[in-house]
Motif scaffolding. Structure first.
Motif, PDB file in Angstrom:
ATOM      1  N   ASP A   1     -30.567  20.601  24.328  1.00  0.00           N
ATOM      2  CA  ASP A   1     -30.087  20.094  25.619  1.00  0.00           C
ATOM      3  C   ASP A   1     -28.887  20.903  26.096  1.00  0.00           C
ATOM      4  O   ASP A   1     -28.809  21.310  27.264  1.00  0.00           O
ATOM      5  CB  ASP A   1     -29.636  18.624  25.506  1.00  0.00           C
ATOM      6  N   ILE A   2     -27.937  21.114  25.197  1.00  0.00           N
ATOM      7  CA  ILE A   2     -26.689  21.801  25.532  1.00  0.00           C
ATOM      8  C   ILE A   2     -26.968  23.241  25.957  1.00  0.00           C
ATOM      9  O   ILE A   2     -26.474  23.712  26.992  1.00  0.00           O
ATOM     10  CB  ILE A   2     -25.713  21.726  24.341  1.00  0.00           C
ATOM     11  N   ILE A   3     -27.780  23.949  25.178  1.00  0.00           N
ATOM     12  CA  ILE A   3     -28.090  25.351  25.474  1.00  0.00           C
ATOM     13  C   ILE A   3     -28.918  25.457  26.757  1.00  0.00           C
ATOM     14  O   ILE A   3     -28.674  26.331  27.594  1.00  0.00           O
ATOM     15  CB  ILE A   3     -28.792  26.010  24.271  1.00  0.00           C
ATOM     16  N   GLY A   4     -29.871  24.564  26.939  1.00  0.00           N
ATOM     17  CA  GLY A   4     -30.705  24.581  28.148  1.00  0.00           C
ATOM     18  C   GLY A   4     -29.884  24.385  29.414  1.00  0.00           C
ATOM     19  O   GLY A   4     -30.064  25.104  30.406  1.00  0.00           O
TER      20      GLY A   4
ATOM     21  N   VAL B   1     -20.505  23.455  21.982  1.00  0.00           N
ATOM     22  CA  VAL B   1     -20.078  22.283  22.755  1.00  0.00           C
ATOM     23  C   VAL B   1     -20.810  22.255  24.091  1.00  0.00           C
ATOM     24  O   VAL B   1     -21.178  23.299  24.632  1.00  0.00           O
ATOM     25  CB  VAL B   1     -18.544  22.258  23.006  1.00  0.00           C
ATOM     26  N   ALA B   2     -21.002  21.061  24.610  1.00  0.00           N
ATOM     27  CA  ALA B   2     -21.636  20.892  25.917  1.00  0.00           C
ATOM     28  C   ALA B   2     -20.657  21.275  27.019  1.00  0.00           C
ATOM     29  O   ALA B   2     -19.446  21.075  26.890  1.00  0.00           O
ATOM     30  CB  ALA B   2     -22.072  19.442  26.104  1.00  0.00           C
ATOM     31  N   SER B   3     -21.180  21.789  28.090  1.00  0.00           N
ATOM     32  CA  SER B   3     -20.382  22.002  29.290  1.00  0.00           C
ATOM     33  C   SER B   3     -19.852  20.641  29.760  1.00  0.00           C
ATOM     34  O   SER B   3     -20.553  19.624  29.695  1.00  0.00           O
ATOM     35  CB  SER B   3     -21.275  22.606  30.382  1.00  0.00           C
ATOM     36  N   GLY B   4     -18.630  20.636  30.243  1.00  0.00           N
ATOM     37  CA  GLY B   4     -18.107  19.399  30.826  1.00  0.00           C
ATOM     38  C   GLY B   4     -18.970  18.922  31.979  1.00  0.00           C
ATOM     39  O   GLY B   4     -19.171  17.721  32.175  1.00  0.00           O
ATOM     40  N   TRP B   5     -19.508  19.892  32.737  1.00  0.00           N
ATOM     41  CA  TRP B   5     -20.379  19.522  33.859  1.00  0.00           C
ATOM     42  C   TRP B   5     -21.681  18.905  33.365  1.00  0.00           C
ATOM     43  O   TRP B   5     -22.234  18.017  34.020  1.00  0.00           O
ATOM     44  CB  TRP B   5     -20.647  20.743  34.739  1.00  0.00           C
TER      45      TRP B   5
END
Length: 159
Positions: free
Chosen positions: A24-27, A53-57
Motif C-alpha cells: 500500500d505504502i509503495i503503491g 514509512v507512509a507518506s503523510g498525504w
C-alpha cells in the motif's frame, strides 16, 4: 440521512480502522509522493526514519476515506471549505493500523444561507497502540433538516 442537526458540538464518531501494508505504502508513493523513504526499504533504512514509512498525504487520504464512508456518504454534505492545521504526528509504518475519529468542534447556521449550516470537525487518527499519527481540522457545509421540512410544508400549501 444526516443533516446539519445531526452533528452537535462535542459529538465524537469512530471512523473505522485500516491496516497499511508495504505494498500500500509503495503503491501510493509511486503514484503521488515518490520520496525514497516511501518507495524503497533499503533507501528508507538509511533515512532518518530508519525504515519504510507512509507518506503523510497517504495517511490523510486513508483517514479521509474513513471519514467519508463513516459519516458523509449517508449525509447531505454540500462540500468543504478546505483543511486547516494538517499535522503528521508520527511516522506510519507497514503493518500499522490507522484508527480514525471525528469530533465536532463547532456547528452554526450559515450566516447567509438559512437552509444550510457549517460543521467544524477535528479529524484524528491513532495507530494500533493508541499513539496519535495524524490530525486535521475541516469545516463542512450541510443542508439543514428544518429547511427541508419548511420546503415540504410550503410545497403542500401550494397544492
Amino acid at each position: 440521512m444526516r443533516h446539519f442537526e445531526h452533528f452537535p458540538v462535542g459529538s465524537t464518531y469512530e471512523l473505522g480502522a485500516t491496516r497499511l501494508t508495504s505494498e500500500d505504502i509503495i503503491g501510493y508513493a509511486r503514484a503521488y509522493d515518490p520520496m525514497p523513504f516511501h518507495l524503497d526499504s533499503e533507501a528508507a533504512a538509511r533515512s532518518p526514519f530508519g525504515g519504510l514509512v507512509a507518506s503523510g498525504w497517504h495517511t490523510g487520504a486513508v483517514v479521509m476515506g474513513q471519514f467519508v464512508r463513516a459519516l458523509l456518504v449517508d449525509s447531505v454534505c454540500q462540500g468543504s471549505y478546505g483543511m486547516d492545521e494538517v499535522r503528521f504526528l508520527k511516522p506510519v509504518r507497514p503493518g500499522d493500523e490507522l484508527r480514525g475519529r471525528a469530533t465536532v468542534e463547532e456547528a452554526a447556521p450559515h450566516p447567509r444561507r438559512p437552509e444550510t449550516g457549517t460543521v467544524g470537525f477535528v479529524i484524528e487518527a491513532a495507530d494500533q497502540h493508541g499513539q496519535p499519527v495524524y490530525r486535521m481540522r475541516t469545516r463542512l457545509l450541510f443542508a439543514r433538516a428544518a429547511a427541508k421540512s419548511a420546503r415540504r410544508e410550503a410545497a403542500g400549501a401550494r397544492h
